[in-house]
Design a protein around this motif. Structure first.
Motif, mmCIF file in Angstrom:
data_model
loop_
_atom_site.group_PDB
_atom_site.id
_atom_site.type_symbol
_atom_site.label_atom_id
_atom_site.label_comp_id
_atom_site.label_asym_id
_atom_site.label_seq_id
_atom_site.Cartn_x
_atom_site.Cartn_y
_atom_site.Cartn_z
ATOM 1 N N SER A 92 15.334 27.785 17.913
ATOM 2 C CA SER A 92 16.754 27.440 17.978
ATOM 3 C C SER A 92 17.072 26.161 17.216
ATOM 4 N N HIS A 93 16.057 25.332 16.975
ATOM 5 C CA HIS A 93 16.247 24.088 16.227
ATOM 6 C C HIS A 93 15.637 24.161 14.824
ATOM 7 N N ASN A 94 15.214 25.383 14.427
ATOM 8 C CA ASN A 94 14.628 25.603 13.097
ATOM 9 C C ASN A 94 13.435 24.702 12.831
ATOM 10 N N LEU A 95 12.591 24.566 13.843
ATOM 11 C CA LEU A 95 11.385 23.750 13.707
ATOM 12 C C LEU A 95 10.151 24.653 13.646
ATOM 13 N N PRO A 96 9.063 24.183 13.037
ATOM 14 C CA PRO A 96 7.854 25.003 12.892
ATOM 15 C C PRO A 96 7.263 25.412 14.238
ATOM 16 N N ASP A 97 6.815 26.650 14.308
ATOM 17 C CA ASP A 97 6.214 27.179 15.527
ATOM 18 C C ASP A 97 4.938 26.423 15.899
#
Length: 340
Positions: A92-97
């Motif tokens: 949801s925050h477009n951060l790396p998994d």
């Protein structure tokens, strides 16, 4: 003491036959069987394993992690319970998994983890850092222990660190030892390449350990950790609710309105300390089956439990604890606990 000697081959054969087939894989597999990968990315950034020194540093953390068999099994079991939530928040925050592996390195996915230095919760926030990112710590509440709130705070912190340093590896290093320390070392050493920076040993090993955790948890069956589906820990089936507490409300009152018990509310909301929900507006978790009609039952319980809700009392000259307790019709021990 009587010792019996039997042929070693006989002992080994009888021992193996006595073990159920499903447990045969539980015997330790020689670590030499497993090879540390020669290529790897972390958060989309290349890990230079073609450099012998970098590969050796990763190899050490990989082997040490694999050797902690019981802990790895707990990682795997807990990951099914907590990773879906963390993964959704990261997306949801477009951060790396890959950032989810920080929580494993920080706390072993244990929501009650606390370090000797006072870092607490699944993301191991110190009190000051937690406060910077909205985690409240007061007499009756410590939001560092909340998976939801601490995960959101960690996302804010990591996002700000990435914006500051422009690289995820440096951001993760700064999460461990602080942005000021990383800034200072970059300035002193005139390099912003993580694997060329001389940092505190704990920080250097921290990032390599996270990478080792990623390698293992991304394909744990490859390393001999085969579990049946029923062995994984399951996520809580909960509903998020808003509670307006008019004063200190006993958690028992909340539990009764949710159709559950005190222990369940405490387990679902580890940020609640002691026996009370403090005054104010709170976002809490309750079992999903108790969500319908909760607000009405909670208000009804507040109306009938005069001792469950407390407000302020201005101490007057001549008052004593026993006199105040008698006047308010509450136990004196409760007065002492409520007022620390």
């Amino acid at each position: 003491l009587v010792l019996f000697l039997i042929p070693a081959s006989t002992f080994a054969q009888e021992t193996l036959e006595a073990v159920p087939d499903t447990c045969q894989n539980d015997f330790k597999i020689p670590l030499l069987q497993f090879k540390t990968p020669r290529s790897l990315e972390f958060c989309g950034e290349h890990v230079p394993l073609e450099r012998r020194d970098v590969w050796e540093r990763l190899d050490k953390q990989f082997l040490l992690s694999l050797n902690r068999e019981a802990q790895v099994i707990l990682w795997i079991k807990r990951s099914k319970k907590y990773f879906p939530f963390i993964e959704e928040r990261l997306r949801s925050h477009n951060l790396p998994d890959d950032l989810k592996y920080l929580a494993v390195a920080e706390s072993d996915l244990n929501q009650y983890a606390i370090s000797p230095k006072g870092a607490a919760g699944p993301w191991q926030f110190m009190k000051y850092t937690g406060k910077r990112f909205g985690l409240e710590k007061k007499r009756w509440i410590d939001e560092r222990y909340s998976y939801a709130k601490a995960t959101d705070a960690a996302i804010q912190y990591l996002s700000s660190l990435h914006e500051q340093f422009g690289q995820w590896m440096l951001a993760v290093a700064a999460y461990n030892c602080g942005e000021k320390r990383v800034e200072k070392e970059i300035e002193e050493q005139k390099t912003d390449e993580f694997f060329d920076l001389y940092l505190p040993l704990e920080t250097e090993e921290y990032l390599l350990r996270i990478m080792a955790i990623k390698i293992i948890l991304s394909d744990y069956e490859k390393y001999g950790f085969v579990l049946e589906e029923e062995e994984y820990y399951q996520p809580y089936d909960v509903e998020e609710i808003e509670v307006a507490s008019p004063g200190l409300v006993h958690i028992r009152i909340l539990a009764e309105a949710a159709g559950t018990n005190f222990r369940t509310i405490k387990r679902l909301n580890p940020d609640l300390k002691g026996y009370y929900v403090p005054e104010g507006q709170h976002t809490l978790f309750i079992p999903r089956e108790g969500a319908e009609g909760f607000a009405e039952r909670f208000q009804s319980s507040l109306g009938t439990a005069s001792k469950g809700t407390k407000s302020s009392y201005q101490v007057k000259q001549g008052d004593s604890l026993s006199r105040i307790a008698l006047k308010l019709e509450v136990p004196m021990q409760d007065l002492m606990e409520w007022n620390n």
